[in-house]
Scaffold this motif. Structure first.
Motif, PDB file in Angstrom:
ATOM      1  N   ALA A   9       0.829  -1.206   0.000  1.00 38.49           N
ATOM      2  CA  ALA A   9       0.000   0.000   0.000  1.00 38.49           C
ATOM      3  C   ALA A   9       0.862   1.253   0.000  1.00 38.49           C
ATOM      4  O   ALA A   9       0.593   2.200  -0.747  1.00 38.49           O
ATOM      5  CB  ALA A   9      -0.938  -0.010   1.207  1.00 38.49           C
ATOM      6  N   LEU A  13       1.206   3.971  -3.045  1.00 40.29           N
ATOM      7  CA  LEU A  13       0.943   5.386  -2.819  1.00 40.29           C
ATOM      8  C   LEU A  13       2.137   6.249  -3.229  1.00 40.29           C
ATOM      9  O   LEU A  13       1.978   7.281  -3.887  1.00 40.29           O
ATOM     10  CB  LEU A  13       0.594   5.624  -1.347  1.00 40.29           C
ATOM     11  N   LEU A  36      -5.957   9.775  -7.356  1.00 36.69           N
ATOM     12  CA  LEU A  36      -7.030   9.402  -6.426  1.00 36.69           C
ATOM     13  C   LEU A  36      -7.379   7.924  -6.547  1.00 36.69           C
ATOM     14  O   LEU A  36      -7.651   7.258  -5.540  1.00 36.69           O
ATOM     15  CB  LEU A  36      -8.263  10.270  -6.671  1.00 36.69           C
ATOM     16  N   ALA A  37      -7.376   7.399  -7.773  1.00 41.90           N
ATOM     17  CA  ALA A  37      -7.653   5.978  -7.965  1.00 41.90           C
ATOM     18  C   ALA A  37      -6.566   5.121  -7.318  1.00 41.90           C
ATOM     19  O   ALA A  37      -6.867   4.110  -6.650  1.00 41.90           O
ATOM     20  CB  ALA A  37      -7.771   5.666  -9.449  1.00 41.90           C
ATOM     21  N   ALA A  39      -4.607   6.054  -4.831  1.00 39.15           N
ATOM     22  CA  ALA A  39      -4.742   6.221  -3.377  1.00 39.15           C
ATOM     23  C   ALA A  39      -5.886   5.370  -2.846  1.00 39.15           C
ATOM     24  O   ALA A  39      -5.770   4.761  -1.772  1.00 39.15           O
ATOM     25  CB  ALA A  39      -4.965   7.686  -3.031  1.00 39.15           C
ATOM     26  N   ALA A  40      -6.998   5.298  -3.573  1.00 38.36           N
ATOM     27  CA  ALA A  40      -8.120   4.455  -3.151  1.00 38.36           C
ATOM     28  C   ALA A  40      -7.709   2.986  -3.135  1.00 38.36           C
ATOM     29  O   ALA A  40      -8.069   2.238  -2.216  1.00 38.36           O
ATOM     30  CB  ALA A  40      -9.313   4.677  -4.074  1.00 38.36           C
ATOM     31  N   GLY A  41      -6.939   2.570  -4.135  1.00 33.70           N
ATOM     32  CA  GLY A  41      -6.443   1.194  -4.149  1.00 33.70           C
ATOM     33  C   GLY A  41      -5.516   0.917  -2.982  1.00 33.70           C
ATOM     34  O   GLY A  41      -5.590  -0.147  -2.352  1.00 33.70           O
ATOM     35  N   VAL A  43      -5.520   2.440  -0.087  1.00 32.23           N
ATOM     36  CA  VAL A  43      -6.342   2.396   1.135  1.00 32.23           C
ATOM     37  C   VAL A  43      -7.078   1.067   1.216  1.00 32.23           C
ATOM     38  O   VAL A  43      -7.173   0.459   2.289  1.00 32.23           O
ATOM     39  CB  VAL A  43      -7.315   3.597   1.171  1.00 32.23           C
ATOM     40  N   ALA A  44      -7.605   0.596   0.089  1.00 31.54           N
ATOM     41  CA  ALA A  44      -8.320  -0.683   0.082  1.00 31.54           C
ATOM     42  C   ALA A  44      -7.397  -1.823   0.485  1.00 31.54           C
ATOM     43  O   ALA A  44      -7.789  -2.709   1.260  1.00 31.54           O
ATOM     44  CB  ALA A  44      -8.914  -0.931  -1.300  1.00 31.54           C
ATOM     45  N   TRP A  56     -10.580   0.745  10.819  1.00 32.14           N
ATOM     46  CA  TRP A  56     -11.950   0.847  10.312  1.00 32.14           C
ATOM     47  C   TRP A  56     -12.953   0.670  11.454  1.00 32.14           C
ATOM     48  O   TRP A  56     -13.953   1.380  11.538  1.00 32.14           O
ATOM     49  CB  TRP A  56     -12.190  -0.184   9.214  1.00 32.14           C
TER      50      TRP A  56
END
Length: 114
Positions: A9, A13, A36-37, A39-41, A43-44, A56
């Motif tokens: 991750a 990033l 952003l895509a 970063a979303a990956g 985070v996921a 979470w």
């Protein structure tokens, strides 16, 4: 298995941020969307790890606690704000007077000012 997930991750990033600046000649909108895509990956991926699941759960519990808070009414908020503003003004004036008094005493002792 958590450490490799978090490492992937972070690497993802960092690579996204590097790519954002490396491809500076391309459209800013396109670079932001891709960043952003990525970063979303990242985070996921991070949320699938043990610490990510704990984070979470903490965020979900915090959200429930915020819902339980009894928020002040508009009138209570306005009254409290007014009291704070008045107290700040009073304290500011008192500190200004104290500063003026100390400055006068200092000028009298040093013989400056005249």
């Amino acid at each position: 298995m958590d450490t490799p997930k978090l490492a992937v991750a972070v690497i993802l990033l960092v690579a996204g941020i590097w790519g954002f600046y490396f491809f500076a000649n391309y459209s800013l909108l396109l670079r932001v969307i891709i960043l952003l895509a990525i970063a979303a990956g990242a985070v996921a991926i991070a949320l699938t790890s043990g610490p990510g699941r704990k984070l979470w759960r903490f965020a979900s519990d915090s959200r429930m606690e915020v819902r339980r808070v009894i928020w002040p009414t508009r009138q209570e908020t306005m009254q409290t704000t007014l009291v704070v503003i008045v107290m700040v003004l009073i304290l500011g004036i008192l500190l200004w007077l104290f500063d003026t008094l100390l400055m006068s005493i200092l000028r009298l002792l040093t013989g400056t000012g005249g």
